[in-house]
Design a protein around this motif. Structure first.
Motif, PDB file in Angstrom:
ATOM      1  N   ASN A  85       0.924  -1.086  -0.045  1.00  0.00           N
ATOM      2  CA  ASN A  85      -0.124  -0.014   0.201  1.00  0.00           C
ATOM      3  C   ASN A  85       0.834   1.230   0.046  1.00  0.00           C
ATOM      4  O   ASN A  85       2.075   1.114   0.672  1.00  0.00           O
ATOM      5  CB  ASN A  85      -0.875   0.023   1.380  1.00  0.00           C
ATOM      6  CG  ASN A  85      -1.860  -1.156   1.258  1.00  0.00           C
ATOM      7  OD1 ASN A  85      -2.771  -1.022   0.382  1.00  0.00           O
ATOM      8  ND2 ASN A  85      -1.853  -1.978   2.322  1.00  0.00           N
ATOM      9  N   ARG A  87       0.154   4.983   1.236  1.00  0.00           N
ATOM     10  CA  ARG A  87      -0.494   5.925   2.031  1.00  0.00           C
ATOM     11  C   ARG A  87      -2.030   5.245   2.401  1.00  0.00           C
ATOM     12  O   ARG A  87      -1.986   4.772   3.525  1.00  0.00           O
ATOM     13  CB  ARG A  87      -0.613   7.137   1.241  1.00  0.00           C
ATOM     14  CG  ARG A  87       0.626   7.939   1.371  1.00  0.00           C
ATOM     15  CD  ARG A  87       0.319   9.445   0.394  1.00  0.00           C
ATOM     16  NE  ARG A  87       1.745   9.921   0.037  1.00  0.00           N
ATOM     17  CZ  ARG A  87       2.230   9.631  -1.201  1.00  0.00           C
ATOM     18  NH1 ARG A  87       1.477   8.595  -2.230  1.00  0.00           N
ATOM     19  NH2 ARG A  87       3.253   9.911  -1.540  1.00  0.00           N
ATOM     20  N   VAL A  88      -2.825   5.036   1.537  1.00  0.00           N
ATOM     21  CA  VAL A  88      -4.127   4.414   1.882  1.00  0.00           C
ATOM     22  C   VAL A  88      -3.784   3.036   2.375  1.00  0.00           C
ATOM     23  O   VAL A  88      -3.248   2.245   1.669  1.00  0.00           O
ATOM     24  CB  VAL A  88      -4.978   4.494   0.764  1.00  0.00           C
ATOM     25  CG1 VAL A  88      -6.488   4.066   0.972  1.00  0.00           C
ATOM     26  CG2 VAL A  88      -5.220   6.055   0.151  1.00  0.00           C
ATOM     27  N   SER A  89      -4.558   2.579   3.270  1.00  0.00           N
ATOM     28  CA  SER A  89      -4.404   1.518   4.050  1.00  0.00           C
ATOM     29  C   SER A  89      -3.053   0.974   4.641  1.00  0.00           C
ATOM     30  O   SER A  89      -2.870  -0.044   4.799  1.00  0.00           O
ATOM     31  CB  SER A  89      -5.035   0.436   3.164  1.00  0.00           C
ATOM     32  OG  SER A  89      -6.450   0.772   3.098  1.00  0.00           O
ATOM     33  N   GLN A  90      -2.299   1.757   4.520  1.00  0.00           N
ATOM     34  CA  GLN A  90      -0.908   1.719   4.958  1.00  0.00           C
ATOM     35  C   GLN A  90      -0.666   1.885   6.462  1.00  0.00           C
ATOM     36  O   GLN A  90      -0.588   3.086   7.146  1.00  0.00           O
ATOM     37  CB  GLN A  90       0.123   2.571   4.412  1.00  0.00           C
ATOM     38  CG  GLN A  90       1.530   2.243   4.703  1.00  0.00           C
ATOM     39  CD  GLN A  90       2.578   3.079   3.758  1.00  0.00           C
ATOM     40  OE1 GLN A  90       2.132   4.085   3.292  1.00  0.00           O
ATOM     41  NE2 GLN A  90       3.812   2.823   3.807  1.00  0.00           N
ATOM     42  N   SER A  91      -0.830   0.889   7.302  1.00  0.00           N
ATOM     43  CA  SER A  91      -1.051   0.759   8.681  1.00  0.00           C
ATOM     44  C   SER A  91       0.254   1.508   9.499  1.00  0.00           C
ATOM     45  O   SER A  91       0.242   2.070  10.614  1.00  0.00           O
ATOM     46  CB  SER A  91      -1.417  -0.366   9.452  1.00  0.00           C
ATOM     47  OG  SER A  91      -0.490  -1.598   8.888  1.00  0.00           O
ATOM     48  N   PHE A 111      -9.595  -8.536  -0.853  1.00  0.00           N
ATOM     49  CA  PHE A 111      -8.073  -7.804  -0.965  1.00  0.00           C
ATOM     50  C   PHE A 111      -7.851  -6.793  -2.017  1.00  0.00           C
ATOM     51  O   PHE A 111      -7.677  -5.626  -1.787  1.00  0.00           O
ATOM     52  CB  PHE A 111      -7.085  -8.731  -0.603  1.00  0.00           C
ATOM     53  CG  PHE A 111      -5.811  -8.195   0.055  1.00  0.00           C
ATOM     54  CD1 PHE A 111      -5.773  -7.917   1.308  1.00  0.00           C
ATOM     55  CD2 PHE A 111      -4.641  -8.015  -1.145  1.00  0.00           C
ATOM     56  CE1 PHE A 111      -4.415  -7.474   1.721  1.00  0.00           C
ATOM     57  CE2 PHE A 111      -3.502  -7.378  -0.311  1.00  0.00           C
ATOM     58  CZ  PHE A 111      -3.412  -6.981   0.872  1.00  0.00           C
TER      59      PHE A 111
END
Length: 146
Positions: A85, A87-91, A111
């Motif tokens: 990922n 940024r988005v969905s990057q925990s 997914f």
């Protein structure tokens, strides 16, 4: 800097390491989709793939390739999912590549779905043109279609 992945890379925090060299560190995901789910991270702290210097992309993905083969062999998997990922969905804001062992009918859904279609060939071409234009703005190697 308070980065859990950097702490694992330096050995400050424990991690179940599967690979560690001058380029990358790979360790088991603490919350795996399936046993054998590994994260491959560059030693250098960068937030996203686009922040990783171009000269380091190839060496990092050479490690991802090795880990993908090892995960498949070691877990007796039919294949693997390799994903990242930005940024988005990057925990965790340290670039990382997931290597997940996969088998047919393993239950992994959602997914990369739902998938859609372009409404028309014209819409698809307009989207392709936007991406080509953005490539032409990129100072890195390879822009455009040739």
């Amino acid at each position: 800097m308070d980065c859990i992945f950097c702490s694992i890379v330096t050995g400050e925090k424990p991690g179940h390491l599967v690979l560690a060299d001058a380029t990358a560190v790979a360790f088991l995901d603490a919350r795996p989709l399936f046993p054998g789910h590994v994260l491959v991270v560059p030693r250098r702290h960068v937030h996203t793939l686009t922040d990783l210097p171009e000269r380091e992309v190839g060496p990092l993905f050479a490690r991802v390739r090795r880990v993908a083969g090892a995960v498949e062999r070691g877990m007796g998997a039919a294949g693997s999912l390799v994903a990242a990922n930005n940024r988005v969905s990057q925990s965790v804001p340290h670039f990382h590549v997931h290597v997940v062992p996969r088998n047919r009918k393993d239950g992994l859904r959602g997914f990369l779905w739902p998938r859609t279609r372009y409404a028309s060939q014209e819409e698809a071409e307009a989207v392709a043109a936007r991406v080509r234009a953005a490539l032409d703005e990129d100072p890195g190697e390879g822009g455009g279609t040739g």
